[in-house]
Scaffold this active site. Sequence first.
Site, PDB file in Angstrom:
ATOM      1  N   HIS A   1      -8.920  -3.767  -2.306  1.00 18.78           N
ATOM      2  CA  HIS A   1      -8.007  -3.037  -1.640  1.00 18.78           C
ATOM      3  C   HIS A   1      -8.444  -1.589  -1.456  1.00 18.78           C
ATOM      4  CE1 HIS A   1      -3.908  -2.220  -0.122  1.00 18.78           C
ATOM      5  NE2 HIS A   1      -4.292  -0.977  -0.571  1.00 18.78           N
ATOM      6  N   GLU A   2      -8.690  -0.919  -2.561  1.00 17.99           N
ATOM      7  CA  GLU A   2      -9.150   0.412  -2.578  1.00 17.99           C
ATOM      8  C   GLU A   2     -10.401   0.780  -2.045  1.00 17.99           C
ATOM      9  OE1 GLU A   2      -6.706   2.511  -3.030  1.00 17.99           O
ATOM     10  OE2 GLU A   2      -5.476   1.046  -3.887  1.00 17.99           O
TER      11      GLU A   2
ATOM     12  N   HIS B   1     -10.339   1.108   1.497  1.00 11.94           N
ATOM     13  CA  HIS B   1      -9.773   2.532   2.184  1.00 11.94           C
ATOM     14  C   HIS B   1     -11.027   3.488   2.298  1.00 11.94           C
ATOM     15  CE1 HIS B   1      -5.402   2.475   2.221  1.00 11.94           C
ATOM     16  NE2 HIS B   1      -5.222   1.965   0.939  1.00 11.94           N
TER      17      HIS B   1
ATOM     18  N   CYS C   1       0.743  -1.209   0.030  1.00 12.67           N
ATOM     19  CA  CYS C   1      -0.122   0.080   0.018  1.00 12.67           C
ATOM     20  C   CYS C   1       0.990   1.301  -0.134  1.00 12.67           C
ATOM     21  CB  CYS C   1      -0.797  -0.287   1.258  1.00 12.67           C
ATOM     22  SG  CYS C   1      -2.109   1.330   1.285  1.00 12.67           S
TER      23      CYS C   1
END
Length: 186
Positions: A137-138, A141, A95
């Site tokens: 993954h994003e 966030h 990341c």
Amino acid sequence: MKLPIVAYGDPVLKKVCADIDKDYPELEKLISDMFDTMYYANGVGLAAPQIGLPIRLFIVDTGEDEDGNPGYKKVFINAEILEETGEAWSFNEGCLSIPDIRENIMRKPNVKITYFDENWVEHTDDVDGMPARVIQHEYDHIEGKLFTDKVSVLRKTMLKSKLDAISKGNIKTDYKMKFPNKSKKR
């Protein structure tokens, strides 16, 4: 314009982000700056919290494949993952907000996601493979989660000193970062 990437430890990385609307100020410039920032840092995805904004916006560009074909490139506004399916598989993730740490993370290979693109066209897509992993993954966030939240308690304990060093700015990167616990030198 290349923006500084927010480092591990900043509270914005743990916030569930807010939806935005078509009138969000300078959205086109923001998206362009995010792509500039991601490319400069050699990333394949970047979420708005990583540049200090608690909004539901992220970008993905997996780059060309080994045959030179264009990769998966999209803008996701107000995204919601509707479904994650398939047998989870492990992949070594990193990341931009947590430089120099990589961990094997389990994720499912298929996602169904609804979102608006940069032109405010609504989409519902089924995505699989590596693009699905980057999206997850994003997406994490904008939900206030980091990939380090998915490692075992023991592994996170082992990473604590490295994570603390990142939050204090005791790390070198090739891109500009903002460190939440960096001491101010006088």
